[in-house]
Design an enzyme around this catalytic site. Structure first.
Site, PDB file in Angstrom:
ATOM      1  N   LYS A   9      44.427  56.061  31.828  1.00 31.68           N
ATOM      2  CA  LYS A   9      43.337  57.194  31.966  1.00 31.68           C
ATOM      3  C   LYS A   9      44.026  58.593  31.659  1.00 31.68           C
ATOM      4  CE  LYS A   9      39.895  54.139  32.598  1.00 31.68           C
ATOM      5  NZ  LYS A   9      40.427  52.695  32.195  1.00 31.68           N
TER       6      LYS A   9
HETATM    7  C1  LIG Z   1      34.280  51.900  31.728  1.00 33.38           C
HETATM    8  C2  LIG Z   1      35.335  51.471  32.912  1.00 33.38           C
HETATM    9  N1  LIG Z   1      34.539  51.381  33.957  1.00 33.38           N
HETATM   10  C3  LIG Z   1      35.414  51.087  35.026  1.00 33.38           C
HETATM   11  C4  LIG Z   1      36.599  50.910  35.117  1.00 33.38           C
HETATM   12  C5  LIG Z   1      37.466  50.423  36.304  1.00 33.38           C
HETATM   13  O1  LIG Z   1      38.316  51.273  36.645  1.00 33.38           O
HETATM   14  P1  LIG Z   1      39.837  50.974  37.344  1.00 33.38           P
HETATM   15  O2  LIG Z   1      40.574  49.941  36.501  1.00 33.38           O
HETATM   16  O3  LIG Z   1      40.300  52.072  37.942  1.00 33.38           O
HETATM   17  O4  LIG Z   1      39.422  49.878  38.783  1.00 33.38           O
HETATM   18  C6  LIG Z   1      37.190  50.959  34.001  1.00 33.38           C
HETATM   19  C7  LIG Z   1      38.675  50.729  33.628  1.00 33.38           C
HETATM   20  O5  LIG Z   1      39.831  50.397  33.943  1.00 33.38           O
HETATM   21  C8  LIG Z   1      36.523  51.186  32.900  1.00 33.38           C
HETATM   22  O6  LIG Z   1      37.187  51.357  31.644  1.00 33.38           O
END
Ligand SMILES: Cc1ncc(COP(=O)(O)O)c(C=O)c1O
Length: 378
Positions: A187
């Site tokens: 990210k």
């Molecule tokens: C659109 C979206 N929502 C939620 C998430 C969830 O985030 P995390 O991986 O930090 O749990 C991600 C990605 O990783 C994502 O790309």
């Protein structure tokens, strides 16, 4: 049309490597030496910094973007019998957290131009059971938030891709009832793992904090009011995120240069079209997603992805429509078709984009894309 080079890249170009420098390494070392590993002063500082960046009253640091979504919905009291309207073009976490709370995700179709939730369809899907709307800021393009916020139903924005984005001149993070960011390794603020909720709602912030950890009472005793999760952010991760925040604008500048290079290149490649970026907004340029029209581009997305891998160029897919994934097909067999999302799911391809890439890396990716396109359209 630029002349085609025949040079294939000799080493593999990762799709989205993290841009980690000596500052992050020193910050982790300092944190380890401080003796404070779990949530502590650095996590608290990160909360304050993200609240300041977005203009929100509260920032709550969490273990992941998934936890940010999950605890926001839990904090709003969403549970069995409730419905949450969301986009199918997202990482499955967005739907999964609704399921984990015993509620039902209601997927509605997206807009063809940017693959963000269509607000007209979202509003049309509201029922007396609707307790939240979860738009996704795909690739860094803010969803069309105003009509969703105007419904009065809490908007829990999945801004995993959009930490520095702005919607109509307002910072993402200060518009929805709760905004959920991810600090995952790829990210724009990459801590390895981590997440953040911003909100102006004091009660919601308190509730998310309660769900985040067992609540401490006074003195030597403790008590809990809710069955919480273990979803706090460690100071080790927070230390990395703080360094990444310092670099946000510098990294944005690199992303902008690379996106401009891609834009100029794909303009000359019929059948390969980037997702629209609304000029009224600030896009976070987290992903460079193109759609491949097989009829015009000479081959479909999967063939392009394979051919680029043979050229040593890593790519990714954001996203396959969640309602068509096995779990969702089996669990919610009455989900109606969503034609725009389903078509897009066969066409989207994300090209390498990271501030860790050099201009030469992106030139290699563009060269490879030109060669593959020329071979498929010959
Ligand atoms: C659109 C979206 N929502 C939620 C998430 C969830 O985030 P995390 O991986 O930090 O749990 C991600 C990605 O990783 C994502 O790309």
């Amino acid at each position: 049309m630029q002349k085609l080079s025949s040079r294939r890249r000799t080493s593999f170009l990762s799709f989205q490597p993290p841009a980690i420098g000596p500052e992050e390494i020193a910050a982790v070392t300092d944190t380890l030496a401080s003796g404070w590993l779990t949530s502590g002063p650095r996590a608290a500082e990160l909360e304050a910094r993200v609240a300041e960046l977005t203009g929100a009253r509260h920032g709550v640091a969490l273990a992941s973007g998934t936890a940010a979504l999950h605890l926001s919905l839990a904090g709003l009291g969403i549970g069995p019998g409730d419905e949450v309207i969301t986009s199918p073009i997202t990482w499955p976490a967005t739907g999964n957290v609704v399921v984990h709370l015993g509620a039902r995700p209601v997927f509605v179709d997206v807009r063809d131009e940017d693959l963000n939730i269509d607000p007209t369809l979202a509003i049309a899907a509201i029922t007396p059971r609707t307790k939240a709307i979860m738009p996704v800021d795909l690739a860094g393009q803010p969803a069309d938030l105003d009509p969703l916020v105007a419904t009065g139903i809490p908007v829990v924005e999945d801004a995993a891709h959009a930490i520095e984005a702005e919607y109509r001149g307002r910072k993402v993070g200060s518009i929805a009832h709760a905004t959920c960011f991810s600090l995952y390794a790829t990210k724009n603020v990459a801590a390895g793992e981590g997440g953040m909720v911003t909100t102006d709602d004091d009660d919601l912030a308190t509730s998310i904090r309660e769900y985040r950890l067992m609540r401490r009472g006074d003195g030597s005793l403790y008590d809990i009011r809710v069955a919480g999760f273990k979803a706090n952010l460690s100071d080790i991760h927070a230390a990395i995120a703080l360094c990444q925040l310092d670099k946000l604008e510098r990294h944005a500048e690199i992303r902008r240069r690379h996106v401009e290079a891609y834009d100029a290149a794909v303009e000359e490649l019929p059948g390969i079209t980037p997702l629209a970026r609304d000029p009224r907004d600030r896009h976070s340029l987290h992903l460079y997603v193109v759609r491949i029209d097989a009829e015009v581009a000479g081959a479909d997305r999967d063939a392009y992805q394979r051919a680029l891998a043979e050229e040593n160029i890593g790519t990714s897919i954001h996203f396959l429509p969640v309602h068509r994934l096995t779990y969702y097909r089996e669990r919610f067999p009455d989900q109606p078709p969503l034609p725009i999302a389903e078509q897009a799911g066969t066409e989207v391809l994300s090209l390498p984009l990271s501030p860790a890439h050099s201009d030469g890396d992106i030139a290699d990716a563009i060269d490879a894309l030109r060669r593959v396109h020329a071979a498929f359209t010959r």
